[in-house]
Design a protein around this motif. Structure first.
Motif, PDB file in Angstrom:
ATOM      1  N   GLY A  35       0.887  -1.203   0.003  1.00 58.42           N
ATOM      2  CA  GLY A  35      -0.108  -0.007  -0.036  1.00 58.42           C
ATOM      3  C   GLY A  35       0.902   1.203   0.014  1.00 58.42           C
ATOM      4  O   GLY A  35       0.585   2.114  -0.728  1.00 58.42           O
ATOM      5  N   ALA A  36       1.996   1.293   0.562  1.00 52.43           N
ATOM      6  CA  ALA A  36       2.837   2.386   0.673  1.00 52.43           C
ATOM      7  C   ALA A  36       3.467   2.489  -0.681  1.00 52.43           C
ATOM      8  O   ALA A  36       3.659   3.725  -0.963  1.00 52.43           O
ATOM      9  CB  ALA A  36       4.111   2.149   1.653  1.00 52.43           C
ATOM     10  N   MET A  37       3.464   1.671  -1.725  1.00 56.74           N
ATOM     11  CA  MET A  37       3.966   1.810  -2.892  1.00 56.74           C
ATOM     12  C   MET A  37       2.833   2.933  -3.832  1.00 56.74           C
ATOM     13  O   MET A  37       3.168   3.582  -4.419  1.00 56.74           O
ATOM     14  CB  MET A  37       4.201   0.578  -3.801  1.00 56.74           C
ATOM     15  N   TYR A  38       1.461   2.235  -3.490  1.00 50.74           N
ATOM     16  CA  TYR A  38       0.587   2.951  -4.411  1.00 50.74           C
ATOM     17  C   TYR A  38       0.188   4.409  -3.528  1.00 50.74           C
ATOM     18  O   TYR A  38       0.260   5.479  -4.339  1.00 50.74           O
ATOM     19  CB  TYR A  38      -1.008   2.160  -3.909  1.00 50.74           C
ATOM     20  N   ARG A  39       0.498   4.644  -2.544  1.00 48.01           N
ATOM     21  CA  ARG A  39       0.698   5.877  -1.729  1.00 48.01           C
ATOM     22  C   ARG A  39       1.695   6.971  -2.283  1.00 48.01           C
ATOM     23  O   ARG A  39       1.371   8.076  -2.621  1.00 48.01           O
ATOM     24  CB  ARG A  39       0.826   5.939  -0.301  1.00 48.01           C
ATOM     25  N   ALA A  40       2.741   6.100  -2.286  1.00 49.47           N
ATOM     26  CA  ALA A  40       3.943   6.801  -2.991  1.00 49.47           C
ATOM     27  C   ALA A  40       3.755   7.523  -4.546  1.00 49.47           C
ATOM     28  O   ALA A  40       3.953   8.782  -4.840  1.00 49.47           O
ATOM     29  CB  ALA A  40       5.440   6.294  -3.021  1.00 49.47           C
ATOM     30  N   VAL A  41       3.087   6.664  -5.448  1.00 53.13           N
ATOM     31  CA  VAL A  41       2.660   7.023  -6.594  1.00 53.13           C
ATOM     32  C   VAL A  41       1.728   8.037  -6.676  1.00 53.13           C
ATOM     33  O   VAL A  41       1.766   9.064  -7.455  1.00 53.13           O
ATOM     34  CB  VAL A  41       2.493   5.622  -7.455  1.00 53.13           C
ATOM     35  N   GLY A  42       0.684   7.882  -5.779  1.00 52.67           N
ATOM     36  CA  GLY A  42      -0.238   8.932  -5.635  1.00 52.67           C
ATOM     37  C   GLY A  42       0.526  10.116  -5.096  1.00 52.67           C
ATOM     38  O   GLY A  42      -0.153  11.383  -5.635  1.00 52.67           O
ATOM     39  N   LEU A  43       1.097  10.233  -4.491  1.00 51.90           N
ATOM     40  CA  LEU A  43       1.761  11.452  -3.798  1.00 51.90           C
ATOM     41  C   LEU A  43       2.633  12.179  -4.930  1.00 51.90           C
ATOM     42  O   LEU A  43       2.616  13.324  -4.978  1.00 51.90           O
ATOM     43  CB  LEU A  43       2.766  11.181  -2.657  1.00 51.90           C
ATOM     44  N   ALA A  44       3.349  11.207  -5.581  1.00 52.94           N
ATOM     45  CA  ALA A  44       4.271  11.812  -6.789  1.00 52.94           C
ATOM     46  C   ALA A  44       3.479  12.389  -7.933  1.00 52.94           C
ATOM     47  O   ALA A  44       3.649  13.433  -8.384  1.00 52.94           O
ATOM     48  CB  ALA A  44       4.961  10.470  -7.498  1.00 52.94           C
ATOM     49  N   ALA A  45       2.237  11.907  -8.244  1.00 52.49           N
ATOM     50  CA  ALA A  45       1.544  12.432  -9.045  1.00 52.49           C
ATOM     51  C   ALA A  45       0.690  13.753  -8.768  1.00 52.49           C
ATOM     52  O   ALA A  45       0.612  14.733  -9.496  1.00 52.49           O
ATOM     53  CB  ALA A  45       0.070  11.218  -9.471  1.00 52.49           C
ATOM     54  N   LEU A  46       0.386  13.883  -7.209  1.00 52.00           N
ATOM     55  CA  LEU A  46      -0.078  15.085  -6.711  1.00 52.00           C
ATOM     56  C   LEU A  46       1.002  16.172  -6.748  1.00 52.00           C
ATOM     57  O   LEU A  46       0.696  17.173  -7.033  1.00 52.00           O
ATOM     58  CB  LEU A  46      -0.736  14.815  -5.203  1.00 52.00           C
ATOM     59  N   GLY A  47       2.074  15.774  -6.535  1.00 51.80           N
ATOM     60  CA  GLY A  47       3.313  16.601  -6.465  1.00 51.80           C
ATOM     61  C   GLY A  47       3.563  17.373  -7.897  1.00 51.80           C
ATOM     62  O   GLY A  47       4.109  18.206  -7.928  1.00 51.80           O
ATOM     63  N   ALA A  48       3.259  16.145  -8.642  1.00 49.82           N
ATOM     64  CA  ALA A  48       3.603  16.716 -10.076  1.00 49.82           C
ATOM     65  C   ALA A  48       2.479  17.578 -10.699  1.00 49.82           C
ATOM     66  O   ALA A  48       2.609  18.201 -11.861  1.00 49.82           O
ATOM     67  CB  ALA A  48       4.160  15.683 -10.973  1.00 49.82           C
ATOM     68  N   GLY A  49       1.409  17.876 -10.041  1.00 54.46           N
ATOM     69  CA  GLY A  49       0.473  18.344 -10.563  1.00 54.46           C
ATOM     70  C   GLY A  49      -0.548  17.617 -11.492  1.00 54.46           C
ATOM     71  O   GLY A  49      -1.244  18.200 -12.301  1.00 54.46           O
ATOM     72  N   VAL A  50      -0.247  16.496 -11.545  1.00 58.72           N
ATOM     73  CA  VAL A  50      -1.043  15.485 -12.495  1.00 58.72           C
ATOM     74  C   VAL A  50      -2.567  15.186 -11.915  1.00 58.72           C
ATOM     75  O   VAL A  50      -2.452  14.739 -10.615  1.00 58.72           O
ATOM     76  CB  VAL A  50      -0.301  14.227 -12.710  1.00 58.72           C
TER      77      VAL A  50
END
Length: 180
Positions: A35-50
């Motif tokens: 789950g931490a991996m999916y959270r990290a991808v979600g966080l990366a997307a949010l951080g990139a403004g995607v």
């Protein structure tokens, strides 16, 4: 003696993480919090403004993101492209983003491939959804945990309150039921 691959599956808040951490500790195995991996991808997307509903862009983020999981001091430390994000991924917005990005088939395929790599040599306890059926169908030991939505919502609410986040129990219960 050959090291085992252990898969712990079940719905959110059922106790997967608690059980997996303890088993990994007792056996001196690696603990993988998928789950931490999916959270990290979600966080990366949010951080990139995607926008999270832009599947192709979210896939691009997942493909280009380096996620490292390290077990230290009784907890999983998560690095996203070399930056520790262990606390950030536990916030509500990262959890919500994880729920969205995990529905993108291409993102799932990318992360499942990485998760399988973690388990290649055994000596691993991996927890999350679909671990015993999709990620590690050949696991040496598969465990499925469950609990009522009331108990799971209470566990999640207590976890969030412990981090100082505002919690509304009824809303948490609705979210747990919706995630199911």
């Amino acid at each position: 003696m050959r090291k085992l691959t252990i898969a712990i599956d079940g719905p959110a808040g059922s106790g997967k993480s608690t059980a997996a951490k303890r088993v990994a500790q007792l056996l001196n195995y690696d603990y993988i919090d998928t789950g931490a991996m999916y959270r990290a991808v979600g966080l990366a997307a949010l951080g990139a403004g995607v926008r999270l509903d832009e599947a192709a862009r979210v896939e691009e983020i997942a493909r280009g993101t380096r996620i490292e999981l390290r077990w230290a001091d009784g907890r999983t430390r998560v690095w996203l492209d070399g930056r520790e994000v262990s606390e950030e991924i536990r916030r509500a917005e990262a959890a919500q983003a994880a729920s969205v990005v995990s529905t993108v088939p291409e993102v799932r395929a990318i992360l499942v491939r990485r998760q399988k790599e973690f388990a290649t040599h055994g000596g691993v306890v991996m927890e999350g959804r679909d671990i015993g059926t999709v990620v590690l169908p050949q696991a040496d030991l598969k465990i499925f945990l469950t609990a009522s939505s009331e108990v799971r919502a209470r566990r999640r609410a207590d976890e969030m309150a412990g981090r100082g986040e505002a919690v509304h129990f009824e809303q948490m219960k609705e979210e747990v039921i919706e995630r199911d």
